[in-house]
Design a protein around this motif. Structure first.
Motif, PDB file in Angstrom:
ATOM      1  N   MET A 186       0.840  -1.201   0.000  1.00 58.23           N
ATOM      2  CA  MET A 186       0.000   0.000   0.000  1.00 58.23           C
ATOM      3  C   MET A 186       0.875   1.250   0.000  1.00 58.23           C
ATOM      4  O   MET A 186       1.003   1.949   0.994  1.00 58.23           O
ATOM      5  N   PRO A 187       1.513   1.546  -1.139  1.00 58.88           N
ATOM      6  CA  PRO A 187       2.289   2.780  -1.239  1.00 58.88           C
ATOM      7  C   PRO A 187       1.383   4.005  -1.234  1.00 58.88           C
ATOM      8  O   PRO A 187       0.150   3.875  -1.260  1.00 58.88           O
ATOM      9  N   ALA A 188       1.971   5.172  -1.203  1.00 58.25           N
ATOM     10  CA  ALA A 188       1.197   6.413  -1.193  1.00 58.25           C
ATOM     11  C   ALA A 188       0.244   6.455  -2.378  1.00 58.25           C
ATOM     12  O   ALA A 188       0.585   6.030  -3.488  1.00 58.25           O
ATOM     13  N   ALA A 189      -0.964   6.930  -2.141  1.00 58.00           N
ATOM     14  CA  ALA A 189      -2.023   7.116  -3.143  1.00 58.00           C
ATOM     15  C   ALA A 189      -2.758   5.832  -3.491  1.00 58.00           C
ATOM     16  O   ALA A 189      -3.671   5.855  -4.314  1.00 58.00           O
ATOM     17  N   TRP A 190      -2.380   4.680  -2.881  1.00 55.97           N
ATOM     18  CA  TRP A 190      -3.148   3.445  -3.125  1.00 55.97           C
ATOM     19  C   TRP A 190      -4.495   3.583  -2.420  1.00 55.97           C
ATOM     20  O   TRP A 190      -4.544   3.915  -1.231  1.00 55.97           O
ATOM     21  N   PRO A 191      -5.611   3.326  -3.099  1.00 51.15           N
ATOM     22  CA  PRO A 191      -6.916   3.498  -2.466  1.00 51.15           C
ATOM     23  C   PRO A 191      -7.161   2.543  -1.294  1.00 51.15           C
ATOM     24  O   PRO A 191      -7.823   2.905  -0.325  1.00 51.15           O
TER      25      PRO A 191
ATOM     26  N   VAL B  83      -7.814  -5.905  -1.614  1.00 48.91           N
ATOM     27  CA  VAL B  83      -8.022  -5.984  -3.055  1.00 48.91           C
ATOM     28  C   VAL B  83      -6.699  -6.349  -3.725  1.00 48.91           C
ATOM     29  O   VAL B  83      -5.641  -6.330  -3.089  1.00 48.91           O
ATOM     30  N   SER B  84      -6.774  -6.674  -4.997  1.00 52.85           N
ATOM     31  CA  SER B  84      -5.586  -6.817  -5.836  1.00 52.85           C
ATOM     32  C   SER B  84      -5.807  -5.973  -7.080  1.00 52.85           C
ATOM     33  O   SER B  84      -6.851  -6.087  -7.736  1.00 52.85           O
ATOM     34  N   TYR B  85      -4.840  -5.104  -7.393  1.00 52.61           N
ATOM     35  CA  TYR B  85      -4.899  -4.248  -8.577  1.00 52.61           C
ATOM     36  C   TYR B  85      -4.137  -4.953  -9.694  1.00 52.61           C
ATOM     37  O   TYR B  85      -2.933  -5.159  -9.600  1.00 52.61           O
ATOM     38  N   LEU B  86      -4.846  -5.315 -10.757  1.00 53.12           N
ATOM     39  CA  LEU B  86      -4.272  -6.148 -11.805  1.00 53.12           C
ATOM     40  C   LEU B  86      -4.401  -5.488 -13.167  1.00 53.12           C
ATOM     41  O   LEU B  86      -5.377  -4.781 -13.447  1.00 53.12           O
ATOM     42  N   ASP B  87      -3.420  -5.748 -14.016  1.00 53.14           N
ATOM     43  CA  ASP B  87      -3.513  -5.330 -15.403  1.00 53.14           C
ATOM     44  C   ASP B  87      -4.572  -6.195 -16.088  1.00 53.14           C
ATOM     45  O   ASP B  87      -4.549  -7.427 -15.954  1.00 53.14           O
ATOM     46  N   PRO B  88      -5.517  -5.595 -16.807  1.00 56.99           N
ATOM     47  CA  PRO B  88      -6.577  -6.403 -17.431  1.00 56.99           C
ATOM     48  C   PRO B  88      -6.060  -7.413 -18.450  1.00 56.99           C
ATOM     49  O   PRO B  88      -6.782  -8.355 -18.801  1.00 56.99           O
ATOM     50  N   LYS B  89      -4.828  -7.237 -18.926  1.00 52.69           N
ATOM     51  CA  LYS B  89      -4.257  -8.205 -19.880  1.00 52.69           C
ATOM     52  C   LYS B  89      -3.500  -9.323 -19.178  1.00 52.69           C
ATOM     53  O   LYS B  89      -3.078 -10.274 -19.824  1.00 52.69           O
ATOM     54  N   ASN B  90      -3.343  -9.211 -17.860  1.00 53.13           N
ATOM     55  CA  ASN B  90      -2.589 -10.216 -17.116  1.00 53.13           C
ATOM     56  C   ASN B  90      -3.520 -11.348 -16.698  1.00 53.13           C
ATOM     57  O   ASN B  90      -3.955 -11.448 -15.542  1.00 53.13           O
ATOM     58  N   LEU B  91      -3.804 -12.222 -17.651  1.00 54.74           N
ATOM     59  CA  LEU B  91      -4.799 -13.267 -17.417  1.00 54.74           C
ATOM     60  C   LEU B  91      -4.356 -14.267 -16.358  1.00 54.74           C
ATOM     61  O   LEU B  91      -5.188 -14.802 -15.617  1.00 54.74           O
TER      62      LEU B  91
ATOM     63  N   VAL C 230      -5.991   2.342  -9.191  1.00 51.81           N
ATOM     64  CA  VAL C 230      -4.781   3.094  -8.882  1.00 51.81           C
ATOM     65  C   VAL C 230      -4.563   4.205  -9.902  1.00 51.81           C
ATOM     66  O   VAL C 230      -4.306   5.357  -9.557  1.00 51.81           O
ATOM     67  N   ASP C 231      -4.654   3.850 -11.193  1.00 47.10           N
ATOM     68  CA  ASP C 231      -4.335   4.833 -12.233  1.00 47.10           C
ATOM     69  C   ASP C 231      -5.322   4.835 -13.394  1.00 47.10           C
ATOM     70  O   ASP C 231      -5.078   5.486 -14.407  1.00 47.10           O
ATOM     71  N   GLY C 232      -6.426   4.091 -13.238  1.00 51.02           N
ATOM     72  CA  GLY C 232      -7.415   4.044 -14.305  1.00 51.02           C
ATOM     73  C   GLY C 232      -7.132   3.007 -15.370  1.00 51.02           C
ATOM     74  O   GLY C 232      -7.952   2.797 -16.266  1.00 51.02           O
ATOM     75  N   HIS C 233      -5.989   2.337 -15.264  1.00 51.66           N
ATOM     76  CA  HIS C 233      -5.631   1.330 -16.267  1.00 51.66           C
ATOM     77  C   HIS C 233      -5.628  -0.085 -15.696  1.00 51.66           C
ATOM     78  O   HIS C 233      -5.256  -1.035 -16.381  1.00 51.66           O
TER      79      HIS C 233
END
Length: 201
Positions: A85-90, A129-137, A157-160
């Motif tokens: 949970m770095p700075a700015a992580w929701p 939660v886990s923040y994942l790249d949508p292409k990281n199947l 985190v960044d909208g992506h």
């Protein structure tokens, strides 16, 4: 928090210990490789060093962080798993990365199951939660095997990235999800077990 003060977790096959200087070469090689493409990489030598320093410092700032995953018998490292949970992580995140040569043996599943139990049972987290790249199947499949579900309403985190929400501590206790994870881990620990289909972490 000094490395020796970071809690050590043990599972059937693994020991999870805080990141140490001697663990850096495998971390550096992985984040300099294509394997890290879904985690902001590949990184140059300076960026990799800064990220590893952040991994160690996170324990001091937050009181939790990412463990290095070690083989219980050989002490070989397989990757990292834990809280982030770095700075700015929701929200508090459960995160992981497995070295390329260690993928497909269930190490991430086993380590994350132990880490989540620690966060819920010892630190009192109610969820994560886990923040994942949508292409990281691969990571999406792993999150789903851990019982996490896509939360379209959660801030990213960044909208992506896509957000996968883990079951709450209450919902995970004595649940079918929990029993299923432990059964899968026991299969991977069986030397005769050969998973069919696409290799997953």
């Amino acid at each position: 928090m000094a490395t020796e003060n970071i809690p050590v977790l043990e599972t059937q096959r693994l020991i999870l210990r805080g990141p140490a200087p001697e663990d850096y070469p495998n971390f550096k090689a992985t984040f300099a490789s294509y394997r890290s493409r879904f985690m902001g990489g590949p990184l140059n030598a300076y960026e990799t060093w800064m990220l590893y320093a952040a991994e160690i410092g996170h324990w001091n700032i937050r009181g939790y962080g990412m463990w290095m995953i070690h083989d219980k018998v050989t002490d070989e490292t397989y990757g990292m798993a834990g809280g982030w949970m770095p700075a700015a992580w929701p929200e508090k995140e459960i995160a992981w990365i497995i070295w390329p040569d260690a993928a497909g043996h269930g190490y991430a599943l086993e380590a994350l199951h132990a880490a989540r139990k620690y966060f819920y049972g010892t630190l009192g987290w109610d969820g994560a939660v886990s923040y994942l790249d949508p292409k990281n199947l691969d990571s999406i499949r792993l999150a789903e095997r851990l019982g996490a579900v896509k939360d379209k309403e959660a801030p990213s985190v960044d909208g992506h990235d896509v957000v996968y929400r883990h079951p709450s501590a209450e919902n995970l206790t004595n649940s079918q999800i929990n029993h299923g994870i432990e059964m899968e881990i026991s299969h991977y620990a069986d030397p005769m077990f050969k998973p069919k289909g696409y290799a997953l972490d």
